[in-house]
Design a protein around this motif. Structure first.
Motif, short mmCIF file in Angstrom:
data_model
loop_
_atom_site.label_atom_id
_atom_site.label_comp_id
_atom_site.label_asym_id
_atom_site.label_seq_id
_atom_site.Cartn_x
_atom_site.Cartn_y
_atom_site.Cartn_z
N GLU A 277 0.86 -1.19 0.00
CA GLU A 277 0.00 0.00 0.00
C GLU A 277 0.89 1.23 0.00
OE1 GLU A 277 -2.75 -0.30 3.30
OE2 GLU A 277 -3.03 -2.43 2.88
N PRO A 278 0.37 2.37 -0.44
CA PRO A 278 1.19 3.59 -0.46
C PRO A 278 1.38 4.16 0.94
CG PRO A 278 -0.99 4.06 -1.32
CD PRO A 278 -0.97 2.60 -1.02
N LEU A 334 13.09 0.89 7.01
CA LEU A 334 11.78 1.49 6.76
C LEU A 334 11.80 2.05 5.34
CD1 LEU A 334 11.14 3.52 10.06
CD2 LEU A 334 10.35 1.21 9.49
N ILE A 335 10.79 1.70 4.59
CA ILE A 335 10.67 2.25 3.24
C ILE A 335 9.28 2.86 3.11
CG2 ILE A 335 10.81 1.78 0.75
CD1 ILE A 335 12.53 -0.64 1.35
N GLY A 342 0.39 3.60 -7.16
CA GLY A 342 0.18 3.17 -8.54
C GLY A 342 1.46 2.88 -9.30
N GLU A 343 2.61 3.02 -8.64
CA GLU A 343 3.88 2.81 -9.36
C GLU A 343 4.50 1.45 -9.05
OE1 GLU A 343 6.66 6.00 -8.67
OE2 GLU A 343 5.06 7.50 -8.84
N ARG A 344 5.54 1.16 -9.81
CA ARG A 344 6.36 -0.01 -9.51
C ARG A 344 7.73 0.48 -9.05
NH1 ARG A 344 3.79 -4.64 -13.27
NH2 ARG A 344 1.83 -4.27 -12.19
N PHE A 357 8.16 -3.91 -5.99
CA PHE A 357 7.05 -3.48 -5.14
C PHE A 357 5.97 -2.94 -6.04
CE2 PHE A 357 10.98 -2.80 -2.71
CZ PHE A 357 10.72 -3.54 -1.57
N ARG A 358 4.79 -3.53 -6.00
CA ARG A 358 3.65 -3.01 -6.77
C ARG A 358 2.83 -2.16 -5.81
NH1 ARG A 358 1.96 -8.50 -10.11
NH2 ARG A 358 3.99 -8.71 -11.15
N VAL A 359 3.00 -0.88 -5.94
CA VAL A 359 2.36 0.02 -4.98
C VAL A 359 0.92 0.29 -5.42
CG1 VAL A 359 2.60 2.18 -3.69
CG2 VAL A 359 4.64 1.10 -4.70
N GLY A 360 -0.02 -0.01 -4.53
CA GLY A 360 -1.43 0.15 -4.84
C GLY A 360 -1.87 1.60 -4.72
N ARG A 361 -3.17 1.80 -4.97
CA ARG A 361 -3.77 3.13 -4.78
C ARG A 361 -4.14 3.26 -3.30
NH1 ARG A 361 -2.63 6.20 -8.94
NH2 ARG A 361 -2.51 4.92 -10.82
N PRO A 362 -4.19 4.46 -2.78
CA PRO A 362 -4.58 4.59 -1.37
C PRO A 362 -5.97 4.02 -1.15
CG PRO A 362 -4.01 6.74 -2.32
CD PRO A 362 -3.99 5.75 -3.43
#
Ligand code: C2O
Ligand code: CU
Ligand code: CU
Length: 549
Positions: A277-278, A334-335, A342-344, A357-362
């Motif tokens: 998650e973002p 910590l990242i 929405g990014e990779r 890392f497949r970052v989702g939408r909030p």
């Protein structure tokens, strides 16, 4: 470059992009040349899998099973042979594990709450990797498969520490008592059987233990599904998906001094992806490789924070863009993905992306942004991307507290062809009488005088220590009995090395100094290089903690 190294290194030429930080450009070029010139290979030809030819990021990062033993409950951990898929397009691989998946169970412990673990050896009677019977403690007269678990980083009585000679055969088990009277830390458990653990760990016998305490709780670092263990390691595979461990080509002495595998695995998969998650995440990173160093960074130079090292939290988060992790070292990171919805995003080793890392939408609900995440995580009061700027300070040990200073040389013996035959500490082999005998509760400085060409990650059992400094010296003069000549001023460790450690990188041509108090228990322990190939031949020595003076 010694011939033996060239022989096995050329088998991993496909990983050229991923060479760790330890080797310089010259070494990389000579490796590339060796593989082009087609130098002699005295092993039966084997068709190797070239992992860079596999589609990356098609497998989800496996999360280990989490176990939390309660009260006096006995945790039973069974070593066994399993078959598992390391990649979508690779046939199942035979592995050994402490559980039913490639990564052993993630054991959760609390400081001061003792734990009992029964380690059951249910491994097969035959080893499937090339045993070197010429190594000390590895004779043909012994059961071929031997195992003993060691909880790396734990302060435990010697009988429960997994002493290399305390191995036992398949069909047997041992129950170990872990007092866990120590601060929160990222510990890990792995095999330690004399002469065999390089193969047993390569086969898969490793896992992580997270030890927590109130100090850590009070920081409200990301937890639950926002805290992810990452065990990094490398392996070679043949095209049929089976583990391949290189040999020297010398039939009676197949031992190789070190090697880097072609494929990078995380928690059991080759170059996996993970959906996040973002928001802020905590990653408990372990270098579980036999001899590879990881040169970690995020793509596009993205920053991350290190909050802990081997033995627990630092004094404050340290902002980094690069982290070099030696075998057995841990980093608590910590990242923050909150700006990357929405990014990779990628974690890289050298130039190679090893984790996506497949970052989702909030997550949004009627109540406002990121509401769902907050409800599911009541223990964390932090907003995504926020964390304390300072922690409780790590108190530095005063150098004047040390009553003994021990210089310890790191030596490598070469044969007439320049091949590495042996690595030792203080020019002594494992079975020679104990020479390091600190008193219980005394403080000592150990100076690792590196006379070899490699960086050695030196690990001490029982204790946690602090790194004092590193200093360049004249190796030639030292070797030729001309005494110790320093060539530069001592260098203090970087801020992310100022916390408690149990494994320290000792670079070539330098004296690396550590300071430690021998607390806890009397008895026989050991210290060794955590490059497993070095450890087994014979870069490992006992030390014995004696009664208080
Ligand atoms: Cu990771 Cu002797 O230990
Ligand atoms: Cu250890
Ligand atoms: Cu070493």
């Amino acid at each position: 470059m010694p011939g033996t190294r060239r022989r096995f290194l050329q088998q991993v030429s496909a990983a050229g992009l991923a060479w760790g930080a330890r080797r310089g450009l010259a070494a990389q070029m000579s490796m590339a040349m060796a593989s082009r010139s087609g130098a002699v290979v005295d092993e039966p030809p084997r068709i190797m899998l070239h992992s860079l030819g596999l589609t990356p990021f098609v497998d989800a990062l496996p999360m280990p099973e989490r176990v939390m033993p309660v009260g006096s409950h006995l945790l039973r951990v069974v070593m066994r042979e399993i078959h598992a898929k390391v990649h979508r397009d690779v046939p199942p691989t035979r592995l050994w594990s402490y559980g039913s998946t490639p990564m052993g169970p993630l054991i959760e412990g609390r400081s001061g709450r003792a734990m009992r673990v029964e380690w059951v050896n249910s491994l097969p009677q035959k080893h499937f990797l090339p045993v070197d019977y010429s190594l000390h403690g590895c004779g043909r007269d012994l059961p071929e498969v031997r195992a003993v678990a060691h909880l790396h980083g734990a302060r435990v009585p010697t009988k429960d520490d997994g002493y290399p000679d305390d191995w036992y055969a398949p069909g047997q088990s041992r129950t170990c008592h872990y007092p866990l009277e120590q601060e929160s830390a990222t510990l890990w458990y792995h095999d330690h059987a004399m002469g065999l653990n390089r193969l047993n760990i390569y086969a898969g016998l490793a896992g992580m233990m997270l030890l927590r305490d109130e100090r850590e709780d009070s920081l409200h670092l990301p937890n639950g599904r926002y805290e992810i263990p990452l065990v990094l390691y490398d392996r070679n595979f043949s095209v049929d998906g089976q583990l391949y461990y290189p040999t020297s080509g010398i039939p009676d002495h197949p031992w190789v001094p070190e090697f880097d595998g072609d494929a990078i695995l995380i928690n059991g998969k080759i170059r996996p992806y993970v959906e996040v998650e973002p928001r802020l995440y905590r990653f408990r990173v372990l270098n579980g490789a036999n001899s590879r160093f990881f040169a970690l960074s995020m793509d596009r130079g993205k920053e991350f924070y290190q909050v802990g090292s081997d033995q627990g939290l630092l004094s404050a988060p340290v902002k980094l863009t690069y982290l070099n992790l030696a075998p057995a070292e841990r980093a608590d990171l910590l990242i923050d993905f909150s700006g990357a919805a929405g990014e990779r995003v990628y974690l890289k080793n050298g130039a190679l992306e090893i984790l996506q890392f497949r970052v989702g939408r909030p997550a949004r609900t009627a109540g406002g942004p990121a509401r769902t995440a907050k409800v599911k995580e009541p223990a964390s009061s932090l907003l995504p991307g926020r964390f304390p700027e300072t922690f409780e300070p790590v108190v530095r040990i005063d150098e004047t507290a040390a009553t003994v200073t021990r210089p310890i040389t790191l030596d490598e013996a070469l044969n007439g062809h320049g091949d590495s035959m042996l690595m030792v500490l203080n020019r002594k082999r494992w079975m020679e009488p104990v020479t390091e005998m600190p008193r219980l509760n005394s403080t000592e400085i150990w100076e690792f005088v590196n006379l070899t060409e490699d960086t050695h990650p030196i690990h001490l059992h029982l204790v946690r220590f602090q790194v004092l400094d590193r200093r360049v010296f004249d190796v030639f003069a030292y070797r030729n009995a001309k005494g110790l000549r320093y060539l530069a001023a001592a260098m203090k460790p970087e801020p992310n090395e100022m916390g408690w450690k149990d494994t320290v990188q000792c670079p070539p041509g330098m004296i690396t100094r550590i300071i430690t108090k021998f607390e806890g228990y009397q008895g026989k322990y050991l210290y060794h290089c955590h490059i497993l190939e070095h450890e087994s031949n014979d870069m490992m020595r006992p030390f014995e903690v004696l009664d208080e003076a």
